[in-house]
Design a protein around this motif. Structure first.
Motif, PDB file in Angstrom:
ATOM      1  N   GLN A  17       0.791  -1.325   0.023  1.00 32.70           N
ATOM      2  CA  GLN A  17       0.001   0.010  -0.079  1.00 32.70           C
ATOM      3  C   GLN A  17       0.846   1.208   0.048  1.00 32.70           C
ATOM      4  O   GLN A  17       1.823   1.456   0.584  1.00 32.70           O
ATOM      5  CB  GLN A  17      -0.790  -0.090   1.144  1.00 32.70           C
ATOM      6  N   THR A  18       0.499   2.408  -0.921  1.00 31.43           N
ATOM      7  CA  THR A  18       1.194   3.404  -0.940  1.00 31.43           C
ATOM      8  C   THR A  18       0.363   4.634  -0.400  1.00 31.43           C
ATOM      9  O   THR A  18       1.279   5.368   0.034  1.00 31.43           O
ATOM     10  CB  THR A  18       1.805   3.892  -2.264  1.00 31.43           C
ATOM     11  N   THR A  19      -0.757   4.539  -0.575  1.00 32.69           N
ATOM     12  CA  THR A  19      -1.623   5.565  -0.028  1.00 32.69           C
ATOM     13  C   THR A  19      -2.911   5.113   0.796  1.00 32.69           C
ATOM     14  O   THR A  19      -3.203   3.998   0.552  1.00 32.69           O
ATOM     15  CB  THR A  19      -2.231   6.534  -1.285  1.00 32.69           C
TER      16      THR A  19
ATOM     17  N   ALA B  19       2.481   5.002 -16.356  1.00 35.32           N
ATOM     18  CA  ALA B  19       2.151   3.823 -15.642  1.00 35.32           C
ATOM     19  C   ALA B  19       2.541   2.541 -16.666  1.00 35.32           C
ATOM     20  O   ALA B  19       3.072   1.635 -15.867  1.00 35.32           O
ATOM     21  CB  ALA B  19       0.736   3.856 -15.362  1.00 35.32           C
ATOM     22  N   GLY B  20       2.171   2.503 -17.663  1.00 34.41           N
ATOM     23  CA  GLY B  20       2.541   1.528 -18.553  1.00 34.41           C
ATOM     24  C   GLY B  20       4.173   1.338 -18.750  1.00 34.41           C
ATOM     25  O   GLY B  20       4.321   0.098 -18.627  1.00 34.41           O
ATOM     26  N   GLU B  21       4.852   2.596 -18.778  1.00 37.82           N
ATOM     27  CA  GLU B  21       6.183   2.091 -18.948  1.00 37.82           C
ATOM     28  C   GLU B  21       6.647   1.734 -17.569  1.00 37.82           C
ATOM     29  O   GLU B  21       8.022   1.202 -17.556  1.00 37.82           O
ATOM     30  CB  GLU B  21       7.042   3.527 -19.411  1.00 37.82           C
ATOM     31  N   ALA B  22       6.169   2.030 -16.597  1.00 40.73           N
ATOM     32  CA  ALA B  22       6.441   1.432 -15.278  1.00 40.73           C
ATOM     33  C   ALA B  22       6.396  -0.059 -14.998  1.00 40.73           C
ATOM     34  O   ALA B  22       6.535  -0.547 -13.794  1.00 40.73           O
ATOM     35  CB  ALA B  22       6.066   2.266 -13.986  1.00 40.73           C
ATOM     36  N   GLY B  23       5.448  -0.493 -15.924  1.00 37.60           N
ATOM     37  CA  GLY B  23       5.109  -2.002 -15.729  1.00 37.60           C
ATOM     38  C   GLY B  23       3.845  -2.417 -15.424  1.00 37.60           C
ATOM     39  O   GLY B  23       3.668  -3.421 -15.122  1.00 37.60           O
ATOM     40  N   CYS B  24       2.893  -1.422 -15.546  1.00 32.50           N
ATOM     41  CA  CYS B  24       1.479  -1.642 -15.082  1.00 32.50           C
ATOM     42  C   CYS B  24       0.903  -2.505 -16.373  1.00 32.50           C
ATOM     43  O   CYS B  24       1.003  -2.277 -17.317  1.00 32.50           O
ATOM     44  CB  CYS B  24       0.775  -0.262 -14.976  1.00 32.50           C
ATOM     45  N   VAL B  25       0.275  -3.691 -15.839  1.00 32.54           N
ATOM     46  CA  VAL B  25      -0.269  -4.443 -16.892  1.00 32.54           C
ATOM     47  C   VAL B  25      -1.793  -4.735 -16.640  1.00 32.54           C
ATOM     48  O   VAL B  25      -2.653  -5.301 -17.298  1.00 32.54           O
ATOM     49  CB  VAL B  25       0.174  -6.098 -16.861  1.00 32.54           C
TER      50      VAL B  25
ATOM     51  N   ALA C  31       2.302  10.104  -7.930  1.00 36.00           N
ATOM     52  CA  ALA C  31       2.395   8.822  -8.918  1.00 36.00           C
ATOM     53  C   ALA C  31       3.282   8.806  -9.758  1.00 36.00           C
ATOM     54  O   ALA C  31       4.012   7.788 -10.138  1.00 36.00           O
ATOM     55  CB  ALA C  31       0.816   8.717  -9.242  1.00 36.00           C
ATOM     56  N   LEU C  32       3.669  10.038 -10.424  1.00 34.16           N
ATOM     57  CA  LEU C  32       4.649  10.060 -11.402  1.00 34.16           C
ATOM     58  C   LEU C  32       5.993   9.655 -10.951  1.00 34.16           C
ATOM     59  O   LEU C  32       6.911   9.117 -11.448  1.00 34.16           O
ATOM     60  CB  LEU C  32       4.697  11.505 -12.071  1.00 34.16           C
ATOM     61  N   SER C  33       6.300  10.407  -9.533  1.00 30.48           N
ATOM     62  CA  SER C  33       7.509   9.913  -9.174  1.00 30.48           C
ATOM     63  C   SER C  33       7.681   8.707  -8.787  1.00 30.48           C
ATOM     64  O   SER C  33       8.708   7.941  -9.003  1.00 30.48           O
ATOM     65  CB  SER C  33       7.577  11.006  -7.828  1.00 30.48           C
ATOM     66  N   LEU C  34       6.593   7.827  -8.115  1.00 33.40           N
ATOM     67  CA  LEU C  34       6.522   6.434  -7.914  1.00 33.40           C
ATOM     68  C   LEU C  34       6.932   5.949  -9.390  1.00 33.40           C
ATOM     69  O   LEU C  34       7.636   4.745  -9.274  1.00 33.40           O
ATOM     70  CB  LEU C  34       5.448   6.087  -7.398  1.00 33.40           C
ATOM     71  N   PHE C  35       6.094   6.108 -10.520  1.00 32.88           N
ATOM     72  CA  PHE C  35       6.288   5.563 -11.504  1.00 32.88           C
ATOM     73  C   PHE C  35       7.809   5.441 -12.154  1.00 32.88           C
ATOM     74  O   PHE C  35       8.355   4.748 -12.916  1.00 32.88           O
ATOM     75  CB  PHE C  35       5.431   5.779 -12.636  1.00 32.88           C
ATOM     76  N   ALA C  36       8.695   6.630 -11.911  1.00 27.45           N
ATOM     77  CA  ALA C  36       9.730   6.999 -12.285  1.00 27.45           C
ATOM     78  C   ALA C  36      10.689   6.149 -11.748  1.00 27.45           C
ATOM     79  O   ALA C  36      11.584   5.640 -12.370  1.00 27.45           O
ATOM     80  CB  ALA C  36      10.048   8.479 -12.442  1.00 27.45           C
TER      81      ALA C  36
ATOM     82  N   ASN D  21      10.199   5.074   0.439  1.00 26.43           N
ATOM     83  CA  ASN D  21      10.001   4.053   1.437  1.00 26.43           C
ATOM     84  C   ASN D  21       9.217   2.758   0.613  1.00 26.43           C
ATOM     85  O   ASN D  21       9.442   1.795   0.585  1.00 26.43           O
ATOM     86  CB  ASN D  21       9.017   4.368   2.502  1.00 26.43           C
ATOM     87  N   VAL D  22       8.566   3.205  -0.263  1.00 29.13           N
ATOM     88  CA  VAL D  22       7.798   2.397  -1.137  1.00 29.13           C
ATOM     89  C   VAL D  22       8.834   1.592  -2.132  1.00 29.13           C
ATOM     90  O   VAL D  22       8.893   0.396  -2.295  1.00 29.13           O
ATOM     91  CB  VAL D  22       6.580   3.135  -1.993  1.00 29.13           C
ATOM     92  N   LEU D  23       9.593   2.391  -2.541  1.00 25.24           N
ATOM     93  CA  LEU D  23      10.566   2.009  -3.727  1.00 25.24           C
ATOM     94  C   LEU D  23      11.616   0.740  -3.041  1.00 25.24           C
ATOM     95  O   LEU D  23      12.085  -0.107  -3.427  1.00 25.24           O
ATOM     96  CB  LEU D  23      11.388   2.695  -4.324  1.00 25.24           C
ATOM     97  N   ALA D  24      11.858   0.999  -1.704  1.00 24.76           N
ATOM     98  CA  ALA D  24      12.729   0.243  -0.859  1.00 24.76           C
ATOM     99  C   ALA D  24      12.089  -1.090  -0.546  1.00 24.76           C
ATOM    100  O   ALA D  24      12.571  -2.214  -0.778  1.00 24.76           O
ATOM    101  CB  ALA D  24      13.007   0.893   0.512  1.00 24.76           C
ATOM    102  N   GLU D  25      10.983  -0.727  -0.237  1.00 21.56           N
ATOM    103  CA  GLU D  25       9.841  -2.151  -0.168  1.00 21.56           C
ATOM    104  C   GLU D  25      10.099  -2.945  -1.459  1.00 21.56           C
ATOM    105  O   GLU D  25       9.838  -4.117  -1.102  1.00 21.56           O
ATOM    106  CB  GLU D  25       8.377  -1.786   0.574  1.00 21.56           C
TER     107      GLU D  25
END
Length: 428
Positions: A163-165, A253-259, A221-226, A192-196
């Protein structure tokens, strides 16, 4: 001391009880993460394993959604008859704590991580209180990494849920999430999310963000996706349909792996959308929006609420036609359910239209209120017909057998739903 977390099973003959793919309770693993090391912690999920009522645990902690509440109460009674202390939390107990207290020794209302260590300390001193309610919301930077070792050896599809939010800026009439988390949208630090995620990808390349609206804050969200780009995850989450209107955001989102995304279409009727408070949805652009998701490699698990006041018996065939034309990879069709704590329950109670508070039927598969535009039987039969038709082999072929990266997720999902619907029919 010994602590046993319990996730009650869904009844047989219900869709969610018959589904072959299971996911773990992230909330219980989060509570385990704030449990002092002096406690020996175990987890039993009745959906995948039998519950040993002769456990030597000193404390039994149960979480339950509304349709699981009757089974949670039966479990609590069995343990208390054996002299065990039992506490309960989750959506149902948080909305109806006085009801839950008729069955358990203590109730945790709302987010549990803040008060859980205090509850355990009180128990050890013999001073367990009846209700534990956090005075403030949990600071998002304090969300611990879930203790996923509790899931080892269990037959879950995968355990990479996080969970991020928390919270949702919208207030849909039927939604119980806002009643639990509130409308303030709170975010974990991206680092924190990226470390998890770095820890999780050692186990599995799939991940599921359980956030109710992962993309409500574009900058976040853009920061997370990057940060996720290049990590190699194939992931799913929840997003509103108007996410499609921001093509740059969708592409990220797609480039970050969202399917895949769970998307609440809710209705094809704009007046119905306005009545339920679904302010982000524009029905006339649904087909174009669905295509935008697909163009970015993102499949859709659509959700359509059945039984709104504008619905007539014609709604079922119309929804099937739309889903096939839009080539939605998967969908669920929940019957409008007046959960405790929701605005729709308050409204239907005031109108004298609730016909059942048998909580086990609050599974989004049973009619518990009087519809306006059709009879109870028409709504129930339409729900059953729509599910069978959508997950029929011809419909599945029209929707999912195409060259698209999300097929690897949604093809098994379709067959899983189809099998569950067929098993459900046999049990009934």
């Amino acid at each position: 001391m010994k602590l046993l977390f319990v996730s009650p099973g869904w009844p047989r003959g219900r869709l969610w009880g018959e589904l072959g793919f299971k996911f773990p309770s992230l909330s219980l693993a989060a509570l385990a993460a704030v449990t002092p090391e002096s406690w020996d912690v175990a987890l039993c999920d009745e959906n995948i394993e039998p519950l040993d009522l002769n456990s030597d645990a000193d404390l039994v902690a149960i979480t339950a959604m509304t349709p699981q509440a009757p089974q949670a109460y039966r479990i609590a009674a069995a343990f208390r008859a054996r002299g065990k202390r039992v506490v309960m939390g989750g959506f149902h107990a948080s909305n109806l704590p006085e009801e839950a207290l008729q069955h358990v020794d203590a109730v945790v209302v709302g987010e549990g991580e803040v008060v859980w260590p205090q509850l355990l300390a009180d128990l050890e001193r013999g001073e367990l209180q009846r209700i534990y309610r956090a005075a403030t919301a949990l600071a998002m930077e304090a969300i611990p990494v879930a203790r996923r070792e509790l899931f080892q050896g269990k037959r879950y599809l995968f355990t990479n849920t996080l969970q991020t939010t928390r919270g949702c800026p919208f207030d849909c009439e039927f939604c119980s999430v806002t009643a639990f988390y509130g409308r303030r949208y709170r975010k974990r630090p991206v680092d924190n999310v990226l470390a998890e995620l770095e820890l999780l990808r050692r186990r599995n390349s799939f991940a599921f963000f359980v956030d109710d609206n992962l993309v409500a804050d574009r900058t976040y969200a853009l920061s997370l996706f990057a940060g996720m780009k290049g990590m190699g995850f194939k992931w799913l989450s929840h997003a509103p349909i108007d996410f499609a209107h921001d093509r740059e955001f969708l592409r990220a989102a797609g480039e970050a792996g969202c399917v895949g995304m769970f998307v609440g279409f809710e209705s094809l009727n704009q007046d119905a959308l306005a009545a339920m408070g679904k302010v982000t949805n524009t029905a006339r652009s649904y087909l174009e929006d669905a295509q935008a998701f697909r163009d970015n490699g993102i499949g859709i698990l659509g959700s359509f609420v059945l039984g709104c006041d504008n619905d007539t018996p014609a709604v079922f065939e119309g929804l099937l036609r739309f889903c096939e034309e839009a080539r939605l990879e998967a969908a669920i069709f929940p019957i409008l359910t007046p959960y405790p704590g929701t605005e729709v329950r308050r409204r239907l109670e005031a109108e004298g239209r609730i016909i059942s508070s048998d909580w086990q039927d609050y599974d989004m598969e049973h009619v518990t209120f009087l519809p306006r535009g059709m009879s109870v039987d028409e709504l129930q039969q339409g729900y059953d017909w729509l599910n069978r038709s959508f997950y029929s082999l011809p419909s599945m072929y029209r929707r999912i057998f195409k060259a698209h990266r999300s097929v690897q997720v949604f093809a098994p999902m379709n067959f899983g739903f189809r099998s569950a619907i067929r098993r459900k029919g046999r049990v009934a």
